[in-house]
Design a protein around this motif. Structure first.
Motif, mmCIF file in Angstrom:
data_model
loop_
_atom_site.group_PDB
_atom_site.id
_atom_site.type_symbol
_atom_site.label_atom_id
_atom_site.label_comp_id
_atom_site.label_asym_id
_atom_site.label_seq_id
_atom_site.Cartn_x
_atom_site.Cartn_y
_atom_site.Cartn_z
ATOM 1 N N GLU A 480 21.804 58.663 53.787
ATOM 2 C CA GLU A 480 21.380 57.631 54.744
ATOM 3 C C GLU A 480 19.943 57.854 55.200
ATOM 4 O OE1 GLU A 480 22.681 56.268 59.237
ATOM 5 O OE2 GLU A 480 24.230 57.033 57.870
ATOM 6 N N LEU A 481 19.572 59.112 55.505
ATOM 7 C CA LEU A 481 18.218 59.399 55.993
ATOM 8 C C LEU A 481 17.173 59.225 54.896
ATOM 9 C CD1 LEU A 481 18.801 62.543 58.251
ATOM 10 C CD2 LEU A 481 18.397 60.197 58.986
ATOM 11 N N LYS A 482 17.512 59.591 53.662
ATOM 12 C CA LYS A 482 16.534 59.564 52.577
ATOM 13 C C LYS A 482 16.392 58.174 51.959
ATOM 14 C CE LYS A 482 13.699 61.039 49.414
ATOM 15 N NZ LYS A 482 12.281 61.363 49.754
ATOM 16 N N PHE A 483 17.501 57.490 51.724
ATOM 17 C CA PHE A 483 17.459 56.256 50.954
ATOM 18 C C PHE A 483 17.785 55.007 51.775
ATOM 19 C CE2 PHE A 483 18.692 59.722 48.080
ATOM 20 C CZ PHE A 483 17.648 59.672 47.164
ATOM 21 N N GLY A 484 18.127 55.192 53.051
ATOM 22 C CA GLY A 484 18.423 54.043 53.885
ATOM 23 C C GLY A 484 19.903 53.732 53.931
ATOM 24 N N HIS A 485 20.303 53.078 55.022
ATOM 25 C CA HIS A 485 21.722 52.809 55.249
ATOM 26 C C HIS A 485 22.324 51.936 54.155
ATOM 27 C CE1 HIS A 485 25.301 50.965 57.143
ATOM 28 N NE2 HIS A 485 25.382 52.129 57.787
ATOM 29 N N ASP A 486 21.541 50.994 53.617
ATOM 30 C CA ASP A 486 22.073 50.072 52.612
ATOM 31 C C ASP A 486 22.228 50.715 51.239
ATOM 32 O OD1 ASP A 486 22.175 48.108 54.508
ATOM 33 O OD2 ASP A 486 20.204 47.272 54.014
ATOM 34 N N ASN A 487 21.633 51.871 51.019
ATOM 35 C CA ASN A 487 21.694 52.531 49.717
ATOM 36 C C ASN A 487 22.634 53.731 49.688
ATOM 37 O OD1 ASN A 487 19.774 50.825 48.427
ATOM 38 N ND2 ASN A 487 18.128 51.899 49.503
ATOM 39 N N VAL A 488 23.438 53.889 50.728
ATOM 40 C CA VAL A 488 24.426 54.960 50.748
ATOM 41 C C VAL A 488 25.481 54.666 49.681
ATOM 42 C CG1 VAL A 488 26.221 56.077 52.107
ATOM 43 C CG2 VAL A 488 24.046 55.520 53.165
ATOM 44 N N THR A 489 25.867 55.691 48.910
ATOM 45 C CA THR A 489 26.813 55.516 47.809
ATOM 46 C C THR A 489 28.226 55.952 48.211
ATOM 47 O OG1 THR A 489 26.516 57.742 46.894
ATOM 48 C CG2 THR A 489 24.936 56.029 46.225
#
Length: 640
Positions: A480-489
């Protein structure tokens, strides 16, 4: 075609031939109507007979209106032949026709005899080898352990000293009973070995047989259970009769829970085969008839399902716990399994034992075997410490899948995910040291961070549990911190699952929620097959259930907040670990510490000058399930 198939087809052929002969062996007399000889003569005299057949014991005539009549004769009557010649009646002589009735009788019985013999033969074949036939359903299947099975002594068993002492006393009682009897002591009737799988329960029983020097009968609990009612009880009786003839002796029942489960669960009929078998076993162990000199040793990893009557003194006088070994026990077990393995000078069994907490004896045997196989695969003459470390990683985390193709994006995502686990594990209080972090797919995981405790742990404190929750949620927070909330897998699925289980146990079982208090709300998770869960009504109200869910959510959210704080405050360290994983793919705990100091890891040269063909080492044990922090894509991890 083997002998068995040949016999079956031969029986079928005889059956077909017999039926054919029986059907075709009947004479024309079978369809003729019986008549007196005087009636036959009257018809001949009146010219009403068209033809006749003379046999040894009968005459068959065909009248002009196509009726068939038969009458008895005494031999080939010449007088009758004369009458037929005189009246001009054509006739033939058949000396065997008189025996057709007897042949017909024989051949009609023959198919029945063949069918009965065929069924009896098939029942013998269904019973298998060893001389057991259709009439031996109730015979015991206990095997007498002899020297040809390999003699095992207490020297071959390590890491379970207390259990060995308890069983050593039984061995001494068998060898010198007067030593105990003069003080009023009685020989124990039974000993139950209890412990998790792989701890050496069966090996201990074999060691008792090797030390005692008395007949040792071994059987599995499932060998008593049969589809026919009463067979199990009959086998129990036969087993004890067999043991009485060899007393003093030892009977070992492995996996006794297969036949010793609690009775009266309230499910199904109460008079089933398993319960009859258990009842007979209870009577034989401590009934009106004393079985002197017979000691029953049994093993199980499910003592909670055993019937209470089986566990009382007088039946199983001793319950011996065979648990996972401590660090001293693991070192002794490793030395036992390393006896026949050529070792390099750098191999230290104490170091290996310190790095394998929670391992059972079977796990350690598997570890030594995997190390030997790795050395053989690398063409070495001896097994070095490097092979043991690689084997430990394989056993704990699963085999590497270097052939799996990962895109650069997935590789980067996995590195930051695992770096999140690692940095949180290194900073939270009361956490186990990080042993290794990797982004190489292992088993079913795309990456993994593994922690190993420095010492054996028997319990876990609340602060250790809350730190564990933060570590589990570290991967999700890192994405979440690195890639953003929308890119969480979905890679944190198993992390969330483990965290939820731990948080729920903290609330419902261990009383770590202030709003709930120290009340056990997980007690009705009984086993359905025992009827416990079905017979208990839920004692958790709707309001309490809501509070439990709120407390579980609060604990997990607190762990996420702690992980977010750590990664925000120590972003440079987090980034250093992630970049190190992208560069080196696998980092040990020491290498991670060097990275955080600004030093690059130094990789030793694993090549060995002492190479050559390695000795063959047999496969021992089974692979352990992966153990460690959940990684990206880890679908079924085990918490460390």
């Amino acid at each position: 075609m083997n002998v068995r198939n040949l016999a079956i087809w031969g029986a079928i052929a005889l059956l077909v031939i017999g039926m054919a002969v029986a059907m075709g062996g009947s004479s024309e007399a079978d369809s003729a109507k019986k008549a007196k000889l005087s009636e036959i003569y009257a018809l001949i005299d009146s010219g009403q007979v068209a033809e006749a057949t003379l046999g040894d014991q009968q005459i068959v005539v065909t009248t002009t209106d196509n009726r068939k009549l038969v009458s008895e004769l005494r031999g080939l009557d010449m007088e009758t032949q004369g009458v037929l010649v005189k009246e001009g009646v054509p006739f033939s002589v058949d000396a065997d026709s008189g025996r057709n009735n007897f042949a017909s009788l024989i051949f009609s019985i023959l198919p029945i005899l063949l069918i009965v013999g065929f069924v009896f033969f098939m029942m013998r074949q269904m019973q298998g080898g060893g001389g057991r036939g259709a009439m031996s359903f109730g015979k015991s299947r206990a095997r007498l352990l002899t020297e040809k099975h390999g003699r095992v002594t207490f020297d071959d068993v390590a890491g379970v000293d207390e259990a060995k002492e308890e069983l050593q006393e039984i061995v001494e009682f068998l060898q010198d009973p007067s030593k105990f009897q003069r003080l009023g002591g009685k020989i124990p009737k039974g000993a139950l070995l209890v412990g998790p799988p792989g701890t050496g329960k069966t090996l201990l029983a074999r060691a008792v047989a090797g030390e005692a020097g008395v007949p040792f009968f071994t059987i599995s609990g499932s060998d008593f259970v049969e589809m026919f009612v009463g067979v199990g009880a009959s086998r129990v009786r036969d087993m004890f009769e067999q043991a009485k003839r060899s007393a003093p002796c030892i009977i070992f029942i492995d996996e006794i829970d297969a036949v010793g489960r609690s009775r009266g669960a309230g499910l199904g009929g109460g008079n089933d085969e398993r319960e009859q078998t258990l009842n007979q076993l209870l009577v034989e162990m401590d009934g009106f008839e004393a079985n002197e000199g017979i000691i029953l040793v049994a093993a199980t990893n499910r003592p909670d399902v055993l019937d209470p009557a089986l566990l009382r003194p007088g039946r199983f006088d001793r319950q011996i716990t065979v648990g996972n070994p401590d660090i001293i026990g693991r070192e002794k077990i490793l030395r036992v399994h390393m006896r026949n393995v050529p070792l390099a000078k750098d191999v230290d069994s104490k170091t290996i034992a310190r790095g394998t907490p929670g391992f059972s004896g079977a796990d350690l045997a598997n570890l030594v075997n995997e190390a030997a196989l790795l050395a053989a695969r690398r063409g070495k003459r001896v097994v070095a410490m490097a092979e043991f470390e690689d084997a430990k990683d394989k056993v704990l985390m699963g085999p590497e899948r270097r052939s799996m193709v990962m895109s650069e994006k997935e590789k980067e995502l996995t590195a930051w995910h695992e770096a999140g686990h690692a940095i949180v594990a290194m900073i939270v209080p009361s956490a186990d040291p990080v042993h290794k972090a990797t982004i190489i797919p292992r088993g079913r995981a795309l990456g993994m961070v593994m922690q190993l405790p420095e010492d054996d742990k028997l319990s876990m404190s609340k602060i250790e549990m809350t730190s564990r929750l933060a570590i589990m949620m570290g991967g999700r927070v890192a994405e979440e911190l690195k890639f953003g909330h929308d890119n969480v897998t979905a890679g944190a699925a198993s992390d969330i699952q483990q965290a939820t289980r731990l948080a729920r146990a903290m609330v419902t079982r261990w009383g770590f929620a202030d709003n709930i208090g120290p009340v056990d709300y997980g007690s009705d998770q009984g086993d359905v097959f025992l009827g416990q869960q079905l017979m208990q009504s839920s004692h958790v109200s709707e309001d309490t259930s809501r509070k439990i869910e709120e407390e579980v959510r609060k604990l997990i959210q607190t762990g996420m907040d702690e992980a977010r704080r750590i990664m925000t405050d120590s972003r440079d360290k987090w980034e250093a670990i992630a970049e190190g994983l992208l560069e080196y793919e696998t980092l040990s705990g020491e290498e991670i510490a060097e990275l955080l100091k600004g030093n690059k890891p130094t990789r030793p040269d694993l090549s060995d000058d002492d190479s050559g063909p390695a000795p063959a080492v047999p496969v021992i044990g089974k692979r352990r399930k992966p153990k460690g922090d959940a990684g990206l894509g880890d679908t079924e991890p085990n918490p460390a």
